[in-house]
Structures are given as C-alpha cells and as structure tokens.
Design an enzyme around this catalytic site. Structure first.
Site, PDB file in Angstrom:
ATOM      1  N   GLY A  12       0.831  -1.199   0.000  1.00  0.00           N
ATOM      2  CA  GLY A  12       0.000   0.000   0.000  1.00  0.00           C
ATOM      3  C   GLY A  12       0.862   1.245   0.000  1.00  0.00           C
ATOM      4  O   GLY A  12       2.053   1.201  -0.335  1.00  0.00           O
ATOM      5  N   ASN A  13       0.282   2.359   0.410  1.00  0.00           N
ATOM      6  CA  ASN A  13       1.018   3.623   0.365  1.00  0.00           C
ATOM      7  C   ASN A  13       2.283   3.600   1.218  1.00  0.00           C
ATOM      8  O   ASN A  13       3.338   4.059   0.781  1.00  0.00           O
ATOM      9  CB  ASN A  13       0.117   4.774   0.817  1.00  0.00           C
ATOM     10  CG  ASN A  13      -0.902   5.161  -0.233  1.00  0.00           C
ATOM     11  OD1 ASN A  13      -0.698   4.928  -1.422  1.00  0.00           O
ATOM     12  ND2 ASN A  13      -2.000   5.755   0.190  1.00  0.00           N
ATOM     13  N   ASP A  34       2.609  -8.392  -1.446  1.00  0.00           N
ATOM     14  CA  ASP A  34       1.222  -8.073  -1.080  1.00  0.00           C
ATOM     15  C   ASP A  34       0.339  -9.249  -1.490  1.00  0.00           C
ATOM     16  O   ASP A  34       0.701 -10.023  -2.384  1.00  0.00           O
ATOM     17  CB  ASP A  34       0.767  -6.789  -1.790  1.00  0.00           C
ATOM     18  CG  ASP A  34      -0.426  -6.138  -1.111  1.00  0.00           C
ATOM     19  OD1 ASP A  34      -0.226  -5.164  -0.361  1.00  0.00           O
ATOM     20  OD2 ASP A  34      -1.570  -6.596  -1.329  1.00  0.00           O
ATOM     21  N   ASN A 121      -0.649  -0.689  12.600  1.00  0.00           N
ATOM     22  CA  ASN A 121      -1.286  -0.188  13.831  1.00  0.00           C
ATOM     23  C   ASN A 121      -2.338  -1.144  14.387  1.00  0.00           C
ATOM     24  O   ASN A 121      -2.896  -1.925  13.632  1.00  0.00           O
ATOM     25  CB  ASN A 121      -1.926   1.174  13.538  1.00  0.00           C
ATOM     26  CG  ASN A 121      -0.908   2.296  13.563  1.00  0.00           C
ATOM     27  OD1 ASN A 121      -0.077   2.367  14.458  1.00  0.00           O
ATOM     28  ND2 ASN A 121      -0.971   3.178  12.575  1.00  0.00           N
ATOM     29  N   HIS A 176       2.344   4.453  20.653  1.00  0.00           N
ATOM     30  CA  HIS A 176       2.081   5.227  19.433  1.00  0.00           C
ATOM     31  C   HIS A 176       0.581   5.505  19.356  1.00  0.00           C
ATOM     32  O   HIS A 176      -0.160   4.842  18.644  1.00  0.00           O
ATOM     33  CB  HIS A 176       2.554   4.424  18.221  1.00  0.00           C
ATOM     34  CG  HIS A 176       2.462   5.157  16.917  1.00  0.00           C
ATOM     35  ND1 HIS A 176       3.010   6.401  16.719  1.00  0.00           N
ATOM     36  CD2 HIS A 176       1.881   4.810  15.738  1.00  0.00           C
ATOM     37  CE1 HIS A 176       2.780   6.781  15.476  1.00  0.00           C
ATOM     38  NE2 HIS A 176       2.095   5.833  14.862  1.00  0.00           N
TER      39      HIS A 176
END
Length: 309
Positions: A12-13, A34, A121, A176
């Site tokens: 992804g980005n 991916d 995350n 975080h």
C-alpha cells in the site's frame, strides 16, 4: 560482497513509499510483497524503471509469494487495514492482529536470521503480536513509532520557530497513540532548551498536536492515513541496521525491567545497529513525566490483552 535484502510486506502507500526511500538510498535489493495480485508487481516494476533516471542501483521485485522474501536481512511489515476519519489506531486491533501474526510467521520461516520492523497499527500491540508469532528474540522485533512521533513534534517546533528542522532535537516515550509522551524537557533548538525560547502554552499546544498528528492527516485525506513520514521513519531504522550505525533513536522496543516495566513494547530511546535493539536507555523523568508514561504503558497493556497472544 552480496547486497543486503529488504522485504516489505504490504504494498500500500506506506509499503510502496518505504520501498522508494530504500531504493533512493541504495540500501539493498527490495522485495515488495502483497496479497493483491498485480499490485506489488506493478509498483515494483514502476520503481525499478525510475532507477535509470534517479541513478540508484538495486534490484526491485513485486510478488505475492513469501518464498521470494527468503534470506532477507530486514523485513518491514506494513500490512493491515488503515484508519479512516473518526477511527483511532486501536480500532484496527482485531483485524490487524490476524494479519500481522500471519505475516510475521511466514516471514520468519523464510528469513530466520532477519530483523522484523512493524509499522502496522496499533503499533505497540502489533509489535508484541509479531514477536510472539515469529518466535524471534525481542531485540530482533521492534516497531516504528517514536521516530515518527518525534518527527512530527520537531516539524511543529520548526514551523513555530521559523528555524531549520535540522536544529531541532527531541525524544519521546510511550505508545504510538493519543497517550504518547513528548518530552519538552529533552527538546532542544540549536542546543538551547526549548523552554528558554518558547512559552509553555505554545509548547503544550505543539505537544497536543504531535499526539494527534496521525489523526490530523487522516482527517485531511479522508480515505487513508499518513505514508510519507511513516515510511521515511522506518527506512531510517532500516539504514541504521544495515549500516550498523549505532543510532540512538526512539523505537517501540521490548522492556525487560527498564523503567520498571516487563514484557511489553513501547517507545523508548535505544541504540539501533546490526543486531537490532542493542541497548535500551533509561532516562531521568520528572514525577509528571513518569505519571504520563505509566498511563501510556497501561494503554498498551490493555491493547496487548485484546490480542489474546
């Protein structure tokens, strides 16, 4: 001498931009993996075709097979769902626990001597998941967090001061997320303590903005989350490892009694080199800073409990 090998899981980005930063620095050959067929292949080829223009020498491939990641020196895991407006990093935990555990296990099988860096995350909890799934020693699994959070804080300080970001230094602690602990007491501008140059209310406003830095980007983008700064941050870590730079950087590292905590990952200053996290530094904290750090650690513990690992 053989080139180093970097595998980036998730095209992804963040993953693709990390590949771009790594290629531009000629850190090694790059594998972009991916589950989406065609996406890593297309991005990998596109980036490879930029090499004659930018003049970097490295081999870049895109793949859907973990076999192509075999014998990597460093594995960067960016895979997982991203935040949307109104979501916290913590909202991602159920889905991303499964994704990160699978990625870490498969990557570890192909590259048993590698170092794994987590970008997915909620970062501290996902780093814990990756360590358990991989079975690697804790010094070889850690997360990108403090570098990014510190970079945001430094950016806001430079914007406020109208000075070069190169002259701003800082450190921070904690998870975080919204409970991260920027440390004005360890923040300097050209070697001058920040509190000698800016009033407390402006400093605290920048602390709050740094805590919400990721959400600010998400709110602007609406359909995704930050990727330039996160990918630059993780590649700074990759470079420190592959070049054995012994950098002192804040990363989500495993605590084994440091700061009075055991068995969790959270951002602390470490020495980063060829062996991964080579040393964790314990810095002196005020009573207020210790209280904020304890709150942040509690948030991480609660997330780790949700993972069930």
């Amino acid at each position: 001498m053989a080139r180093k090998k970097i595998s980036i899981i998730g095209a992804g980005n963040v993953g693709a931009t990390a590949a771009h930063w790594a290629a531009s620095k000629e850190l090694g050959d790059i594998v972009l993996l991916d589950i989406m067929e065609g996406i890593p292949q297309g991005k990998g080829l596109d980036l490879m075709e930029a090499s004659p223009v930018e003049g970097f020498d490295c081999h870049i491939i895109g793949t859907n097979s973990y076999a192509d990641t075999a014998n990597s020196d460093v594995v960067v895991i960016t895979a997982g769902i991203a935040r949307k407006p109104g979501m916290s990093r913590d909202d991602l935990i159920t889905t991303n626990t499964k994704i990160v555990a699978d990625c870490a296990k498969k990557a570890a099988e192909q590259s048993p001597d590698s170092i794994i860096i987590i970008v997915s995350n909620p970062l501290d909890a996902m780093t814990y998941v990756a360590q358990k799934a991989s079975g690697f020693p804790t010094n070889r699994v850690f997360g990108m967090s403090g570098i990014l959070d510190a970079a945001r804080f430094k950016t806001f300080i430079a914007m406020e001061m109208g000075c070069s970001v190169k002259d701003v230094s800082t450190i921070l602690l904690g998870g975080h997320g919204d409970d991260m602990v920027p440390l004005p007491s360890y923040t300097f501008i050209g070697g001058i303590p920040i509190r000698q140059l800016l009033p407390e209310e402006k400093i605290q406003a920048m602390v709050d903005r740094a805590r919400k830095g990721g959400a600010e980007i998400v709110a602007y983008l609406k359909t995704g989350s930050a990727y330039y700064a996160p990918s630059a941050s993780v590649i700074q870590m990759v470079e420190a490892i592959l070049k054995d730079q012994k950098r002192i950087l804040p990363v989500a590292a495993y605590l084994n009694g440091e700061y009075g905590y055991e068995g969790i990952y959270t951002s602390v200053p470490v020495m980063l080199g060829a062996n991964g996290v080579e040393k964790v530094f314990e810095i002196e904290l005020t009573a207020e800073e210790r209280q904020l750090f304890a709150k942040s650690v509690d948030s991480v513990k609660n997330l780790i409990a949700v993972t069930g690992m």
